[in-house]
Design an enzyme around this catalytic site. Sequence first.
Site, mmCIF file in Angstrom:
data_model
loop_
_atom_site.group_PDB
_atom_site.id
_atom_site.type_symbol
_atom_site.label_atom_id
_atom_site.label_comp_id
_atom_site.label_asym_id
_atom_site.label_seq_id
_atom_site.Cartn_x
_atom_site.Cartn_y
_atom_site.Cartn_z
ATOM 1 N N GLU A 1 3.705 7.938 -4.563
ATOM 2 C CA GLU A 1 4.590 7.413 -3.844
ATOM 3 C C GLU A 1 5.413 6.348 -4.705
ATOM 4 O OE1 GLU A 1 3.375 5.877 0.072
ATOM 5 O OE2 GLU A 1 2.472 7.908 0.422
ATOM 6 N N GLU B 1 0.783 -1.240 0.010
ATOM 7 C CA GLU B 1 0.082 0.017 0.041
ATOM 8 C C GLU B 1 0.870 1.307 0.018
ATOM 9 O OE1 GLU B 1 -1.249 3.066 0.662
ATOM 10 O OE2 GLU B 1 -2.174 2.856 2.529
#
Length: 505
Positions: A283, A274
């Site tokens: 990210e 995640e």
Amino acid sequence: YLYSISLFIIICISLFLVNILLLSLIYLLFFFLMIRRPPRSTLSSSSAASDVYKRQVYNPIRVSCRLLTTTTIQPPQPSSTQTLSTMPAKKNHKVPHPMPKASQQSAPASTEAQASAANAKPVKRAKTAGFIPPGAGKNDRNAFGRQFDRHFHVPDRIALAPTSLVEAVNDFHYAMMNDTPRNEFYYNLLKAHIIPGETGVLEIGAGSGLLSMMAAKLGAKWVVAVEGSKEMCELAKCNIAQNNLQDKITVLNMLSTNLELGDLPARPDVLVSEIFGTLLLGESALDYIEDVRHRKILKPDTKIIPQHGVQYAVPIECPTLDKICGVSSWNGIDLSMVNSLRDTASVVFTKKYGFRMSTIPFKRLSEPIPVLSIDFAKTKMGFAADKQNFKVKATESGTAHAMLLFWKSEDYTSKTEETDANKLVMSTDPADTLDNFPRDMQWGQAIQLLDATNPILPTEEEESSAKGNVIPASALPQPVVWTKGEEYNVSCVSSDDHVILQFTA
């Protein structure tokens, strides 16, 4: 007699000068120590806190968790300036990592993994992705307590932790872990793809260790959790021990780009992560996942959870934005020239503006535009051009104040059929976060204010055939007005890794 007196005076003056010199040296040494020491609040009388200070390491596990058997491997950290997109393949710069001893590791390396590692062809790889997790950067060691004046109290537990890590945890980690639908999304997918006693699970970007603990509780044969931040690794180990799972989960302190096949008991059956941001690739999720795919850390049929994701953008009419992102006049006084500094170039997270999109009125002027569509099991870097043009039909009339950005990630609980009946969706669409305050506080959405004077970027064909058809610049941003039923051009440019996006319409 005069000679004796003169000699005595000379000796006294010499001793005086020597004393002055010694006092000066002592003062300089004291001053140097004072500016190098941490704030008073970190100098606890307890031996544990004193030991932490001497080692210059924030290590809460020394104080609160002493029964851990998992091993943290900490290889040299790469420079944050090296990225997958900028490191050429020919620079095969590998960092050797020691094989964890079986007595130290909860999941000992198997013969299969050793044989695979020995027979696997070396694969050239980069060192890191574009996004480096807070606290994992080589120079990311600025102690949180040092930003306070000495007379402020800073608890020992955070005084020596990296500032970026403390800020990140308080900014979004708590909200993330309290996002119940998110947790259920991952739990149900892991439950569908883990065969108790048989499935090996690798997690990258482990953070608190929550997803790894889900996998362990669901009966995974072994679980390896990879986390770049040393402090988060220690906290994850602490959480794991609190839940009596230290014999099933191994925590490795490294970036996944430094992970070697020999660090694992075997190639994993499931890869879970995640590492999404407010933007889907904020990210560098694709960088990290493609890296372990490319280097054959995974099996050809390793299940990646979640597997699919789409970054959406939609033009919205939202007069409320004008109240915080622009000005016209007050009491007959024209203030509009201040609008010349309105930022219509940056994508900004709504959290930074201090509101949730689900709590303010706005109208969508078209269907959502699928800007980036990703299959994390197949998609490679460079899958989309850094300049894209979209033909968008207006479904409503109005002023397009901004482009609203959100994403959806989806996967299936069935291993053979992908139908709506077994599909699970995790979304940051404001329509899907009305009753999910934690999700808006950890991810939320992003917006970019629009300006009609920003030119639509031409395609390469149009660019080569253009004959100086340039839109003149304006001193002030101009509204973007859409009419229902009309078709408009929307342009999107992105960085090479698609972490940064920009729109014109």
